[in-house]
Design a protein around this motif. Structure first.
Motif, PDB file in Angstrom:
ATOM      1  N   CYS A  22       0.877  -1.095   0.083  1.00  0.00           N
ATOM      2  CA  CYS A  22      -0.210  -0.142  -0.027  1.00  0.00           C
ATOM      3  C   CYS A  22       1.076   1.260   0.031  1.00  0.00           C
ATOM      4  CB  CYS A  22      -1.096   0.125   1.006  1.00  0.00           C
ATOM      5  SG  CYS A  22      -2.147  -1.316   1.155  1.00  0.00           S
ATOM      6  N   TRP A  23       1.805   1.385   0.659  1.00  0.00           N
ATOM      7  CA  TRP A  23       2.785   2.471   1.027  1.00  0.00           C
ATOM      8  C   TRP A  23       3.519   2.425  -0.346  1.00  0.00           C
ATOM      9  CZ3 TRP A  23       4.883   1.964   6.599  1.00  0.00           C
ATOM     10  CH2 TRP A  23       3.881   2.640   7.435  1.00  0.00           C
ATOM     11  N   GLY A  24       3.885   1.705  -0.864  1.00  0.00           N
ATOM     12  CA  GLY A  24       4.887   1.555  -2.186  1.00  0.00           C
ATOM     13  C   GLY A  24       4.104   1.946  -3.305  1.00  0.00           C
ATOM     14  N   ALA A  25       2.729   1.701  -3.248  1.00  0.00           N
ATOM     15  CA  ALA A  25       1.657   2.161  -4.501  1.00  0.00           C
ATOM     16  C   ALA A  25       1.619   3.529  -4.186  1.00  0.00           C
ATOM     17  CB  ALA A  25       0.318   1.289  -4.492  1.00  0.00           C
ATOM     18  N   GLU A  26       1.286   4.231  -3.130  1.00  0.00           N
ATOM     19  CA  GLU A  26       0.971   5.444  -2.912  1.00  0.00           C
ATOM     20  C   GLU A  26       2.211   6.289  -3.215  1.00  0.00           C
ATOM     21  OE1 GLU A  26      -1.543   8.313  -1.925  1.00  0.00           O
ATOM     22  OE2 GLU A  26      -2.086   6.182  -1.789  1.00  0.00           O
ATOM     23  N   LEU A  27       3.345   5.753  -2.900  1.00  0.00           N
ATOM     24  CA  LEU A  27       4.554   6.836  -3.305  1.00  0.00           C
ATOM     25  C   LEU A  27       4.890   6.530  -4.568  1.00  0.00           C
ATOM     26  CD1 LEU A  27       6.875   5.467  -0.116  1.00  0.00           C
ATOM     27  CD2 LEU A  27       5.787   7.726  -0.349  1.00  0.00           C
ATOM     28  N   PHE A  28       4.611   5.538  -5.290  1.00  0.00           N
ATOM     29  CA  PHE A  28       4.740   5.632  -6.669  1.00  0.00           C
ATOM     30  C   PHE A  28       3.964   6.454  -7.252  1.00  0.00           C
ATOM     31  CE2 PHE A  28       3.742   2.778 -10.658  1.00  0.00           C
ATOM     32  CZ  PHE A  28       4.966   3.048 -11.137  1.00  0.00           C
ATOM     33  N   GLN A  29       2.702   6.897  -6.605  1.00  0.00           N
ATOM     34  CA  GLN A  29       1.861   7.973  -7.391  1.00  0.00           C
ATOM     35  C   GLN A  29       2.690   9.123  -7.413  1.00  0.00           C
ATOM     36  OE1 GLN A  29      -1.505   7.939  -4.938  1.00  0.00           O
ATOM     37  NE2 GLN A  29      -2.126   5.774  -5.379  1.00  0.00           N
ATOM     38  N   LEU A  30       3.536   9.374  -6.698  1.00  0.00           N
ATOM     39  CA  LEU A  30       4.629  10.632  -6.802  1.00  0.00           C
ATOM     40  C   LEU A  30       5.306  10.607  -8.182  1.00  0.00           C
ATOM     41  CD1 LEU A  30       6.111  10.857  -3.472  1.00  0.00           C
ATOM     42  CD2 LEU A  30       4.551  12.288  -4.269  1.00  0.00           C
ATOM     43  N   THR A  31       5.553   9.429  -8.967  1.00  0.00           N
ATOM     44  CA  THR A  31       6.050   9.257 -10.407  1.00  0.00           C
ATOM     45  C   THR A  31       5.182   9.968 -11.474  1.00  0.00           C
ATOM     46  OG1 THR A  31       5.466   7.351 -10.848  1.00  0.00           O
ATOM     47  CG2 THR A  31       7.470   7.601  -9.632  1.00  0.00           C
ATOM     48  N   GLY A  32       3.993   9.864 -11.103  1.00  0.00           N
ATOM     49  CA  GLY A  32       3.072  10.363 -12.417  1.00  0.00           C
ATOM     50  C   GLY A  32       2.568   9.237 -13.286  1.00  0.00           C
ATOM     51  N   VAL A  33       3.379   7.900 -13.150  1.00  0.00           N
ATOM     52  CA  VAL A  33       3.175   6.740 -13.955  1.00  0.00           C
ATOM     53  C   VAL A  33       1.725   6.230 -13.697  1.00  0.00           C
ATOM     54  CG1 VAL A  33       3.970   4.506 -14.406  1.00  0.00           C
ATOM     55  CG2 VAL A  33       5.544   6.247 -14.248  1.00  0.00           C
ATOM     56  N   PRO A  34       1.322   6.197 -12.277  1.00  0.00           N
ATOM     57  CA  PRO A  34       0.018   5.609 -12.159  1.00  0.00           C
ATOM     58  C   PRO A  34      -1.051   6.489 -12.762  1.00  0.00           C
ATOM     59  CG  PRO A  34       1.294   5.281 -10.112  1.00  0.00           C
ATOM     60  CD  PRO A  34       2.085   6.295 -11.010  1.00  0.00           C
ATOM     61  N   ALA A  35      -0.858   7.858 -12.759  1.00  0.00           N
ATOM     62  CA  ALA A  35      -1.853   8.710 -13.174  1.00  0.00           C
ATOM     63  C   ALA A  35      -2.099   8.663 -14.571  1.00  0.00           C
ATOM     64  CB  ALA A  35      -1.584  10.080 -12.888  1.00  0.00           C
ATOM     65  N   ALA A  36      -0.995   8.438 -15.312  1.00  0.00           N
ATOM     66  CA  ALA A  36      -1.032   8.324 -16.753  1.00  0.00           C
ATOM     67  C   ALA A  36      -1.709   6.776 -17.179  1.00  0.00           C
ATOM     68  CB  ALA A  36       0.547   8.136 -17.328  1.00  0.00           C
TER      69      ALA A  36
END
Length: 127
Positions: A71-85
């Motif tokens: 969960c924390w990894g997925a949340e921090l991954f959102q900082l990259t913008g990749v999940p948004a795309a």
């Protein structure tokens, strides 16, 4: 309890958490505090059940640590913008990875996991 029955129970729990999150979303104001917070905590609960579905022999603490790490990894991954795309292209990606970083979510994840770890410990102690 057999491994197969335990896995089925974890699958049922994960589906139950998902159904509860969707039910809250249906009645709570869209984008409101209740929808956001409950959805985050229930995502974490679903993740915990998913970890135990995949690895039913894990201890509650290890399963909780893996779920929280995801969960924390997925949340921090959102900082990259990749999940948004990815979320723009896929509802599944949005459900699994989210779209936008929210530091408050980092607090809600353990709220969804810690009670399940405690419950799992109590059940193991009893059986």
């Amino acid at each position: 309890m057999s491994i197969t029955r335990f896995r089925l129970a974890m699958l049922g729990a994960a589906l139950g958490f998902l159904a509860l999150a969707l039910a809250i979303r249906a009645v709570a104001p869209l984008g409101g505090w209740a929808e956001q917070s409950s959805g985050t905590a229930l995502y974490a609960s679903m993740t915990y059940a998913g970890v135990l579905f995949l690895a039913p022999r894990l201890s509650p603490f290890v399963a909780g640590g893996i779920a929280l790490g995801w969960c924390w990894g997925a949340e921090l991954f959102q900082l990259t913008g990749v999940p948004a795309a990815l979320s723009e292209e896929s509802l599944l990606a949005r459900l699994v990875l989210g779209a936008a970083f929210d530091p408050i979510d980092l607090i809600w994840y353990p709220i969804g996991i810690v009670p399940l770890v405690a419950l799992h410990l109590m059940i193991r102690k009893r059986t």
